[in-house]
Write a protein that holds these residues in place. Sequence first.
Motif, PDB file in Angstrom:
ATOM      1  N   GLN A 196       0.898  -1.163   0.026  1.00 41.42           N
ATOM      2  CA  GLN A 196       0.050   0.016   0.048  1.00 41.42           C
ATOM      3  C   GLN A 196       1.062   1.414  -0.037  1.00 41.42           C
ATOM      4  O   GLN A 196       0.502   2.245  -0.486  1.00 41.42           O
ATOM      5  CB  GLN A 196      -0.994  -0.194   1.115  1.00 41.42           C
ATOM      6  CG  GLN A 196      -1.802  -1.235   1.433  1.00 41.42           C
ATOM      7  CD  GLN A 196      -2.788  -1.249   2.510  1.00 41.42           C
ATOM      8  OE1 GLN A 196      -2.600  -0.389   3.314  1.00 41.42           O
ATOM      9  NE2 GLN A 196      -3.162  -2.500   2.785  1.00 41.42           N
ATOM     10  N   ILE A 197       1.836   1.281   0.589  1.00 38.50           N
ATOM     11  CA  ILE A 197       2.888   2.379   0.709  1.00 38.50           C
ATOM     12  C   ILE A 197       3.387   2.617  -0.701  1.00 38.50           C
ATOM     13  O   ILE A 197       3.757   3.530  -0.971  1.00 38.50           O
ATOM     14  CB  ILE A 197       4.115   2.102   2.008  1.00 38.50           C
ATOM     15  CG1 ILE A 197       3.361   2.206   3.260  1.00 38.50           C
ATOM     16  CG2 ILE A 197       5.235   3.198   1.779  1.00 38.50           C
ATOM     17  CD1 ILE A 197       4.290   1.974   4.381  1.00 38.50           C
ATOM     18  N   ALA A 229       3.091   5.875  -2.813  1.00 37.71           N
ATOM     19  CA  ALA A 229       4.150   6.493  -3.206  1.00 37.71           C
ATOM     20  C   ALA A 229       4.010   6.829  -4.988  1.00 37.71           C
ATOM     21  O   ALA A 229       4.417   7.898  -5.453  1.00 37.71           O
ATOM     22  CB  ALA A 229       5.473   5.810  -3.059  1.00 37.71           C
ATOM     23  N   VAL A 280       0.075  10.175   1.647  1.00 34.71           N
ATOM     24  CA  VAL A 280       0.411   8.867   2.035  1.00 34.71           C
ATOM     25  C   VAL A 280      -0.797   7.969   3.181  1.00 34.71           C
ATOM     26  O   VAL A 280      -1.365   7.094   3.091  1.00 34.71           O
ATOM     27  CB  VAL A 280       1.792   8.348   2.224  1.00 34.71           C
ATOM     28  CG1 VAL A 280       1.949   6.882   2.674  1.00 34.71           C
ATOM     29  CG2 VAL A 280       2.312   8.701   0.989  1.00 34.71           C
ATOM     30  N   ILE A 332      -3.683   5.328   2.552  1.00 36.93           N
ATOM     31  CA  ILE A 332      -3.554   4.071   3.257  1.00 36.93           C
ATOM     32  C   ILE A 332      -4.637   3.985   4.254  1.00 36.93           C
ATOM     33  O   ILE A 332      -5.516   2.941   4.465  1.00 36.93           O
ATOM     34  CB  ILE A 332      -2.315   3.920   4.009  1.00 36.93           C
ATOM     35  CG1 ILE A 332      -1.157   3.911   3.209  1.00 36.93           C
ATOM     36  CG2 ILE A 332      -2.333   2.698   5.168  1.00 36.93           C
ATOM     37  CD1 ILE A 332       0.110   3.739   3.691  1.00 36.93           C
TER      38      ILE A 332
END
Length: 366
Positions: A109-110, A114, A147, A151
């Motif tokens: 997910q990060i 990104a 971010v 998330i």
Amino acid sequence: MNYVYGFILSLVVTLIATPLVKKFAIYIGAVDKPNHRKVHQRLMPRMGGLAIYIGFSLAYWLLFPPFLEGMGISSREALGIFLGGTIIVLVGALDDRFELSPKLKLLGQILAAAVVVFYGLRIEFINLPFQGILSFGWDWIAIAITVFWIIGITNAVNLIDGLDGLAAGVSGIATAAIMIVALFVMPNPVVALYCAILLGGIVGFLRYNFHPAKIFMGDTGALFLGFNLAALSIMGFKNVTLFAFIMPILILGVPLSDTIFAMLRRYLNKKPISVADKEHLHHCLLAMGLSHRSSVLAIYGLSVLFATAAIVFSQSYLWGAFIIVGVLLVVLQLMAELIGWVGQKKKPLLETVRRIKQITMGKEYK
């Protein structure tokens, strides 16, 4: 007409793709087994979100390039959302088949978030009431907030995926609300077309996912829809007023509320926030005696209420907007206490009403 074409094309392709994805999921062993927390009582194929992605992707690549060219614009941000969504679908599909660890899922997910940030999508500043500006002067602050938002929403949608058609329906209502805002309130044709295509895939999948479901969307679908809603809410409402910042929060009110109440409930009960339980909104409605279908429809109604409030909110003056938010918060808290959303013993609002009633009755008696 591009919006209509995009919706129909995505819907039709998803309708065709879903039975094929169902067979594929069964073939590779991507099935959901019943347990004490789940409502279904038999093995169910998951990974249905792959069908939504197929319908969405085909419509995206057939319609988006000529649409943007015809308008004489380019949209790196939309491409970033698509590429990030592709990563999310891959992560979800692997989890549906192999049950990835939470750390690996979070890492995926990060990475997806990104990619979105790399393609230029981020929350940079908010114009506050009374001429103030909340500016994120350093890039790392804007990136971190973006971010975190992506998330958070991605996982909030995943958390409500507990009944047939629930996550898909709630996501569809939220997508439709963002599309209406992008068409009529804060004109953004790129966001509107993106939403129309995404909505077509959701509606097509609901044909097989509404109770009694023939296939589950799995993390493939829940993460994909949550990711897109999070990114689209930034793309459609960034760099504007506080009203625009609150609007996506209202539109996504159901998954956000369920997540916040779950964290609060676990904190008050001195349990780890990451520990799963059976006290989410849909569990509470089922415990009250509502049927599977009625529980889903009730949550649909709550989602429509939030979405409508967001649209009305956008057309309201400052104090009117504050009143709308205040009323919604009171209604939400009252509902939470009535159904035991936070727990059967945590009912401060009802307790306050009870005490006021006792005091009033005591004065009348005297």
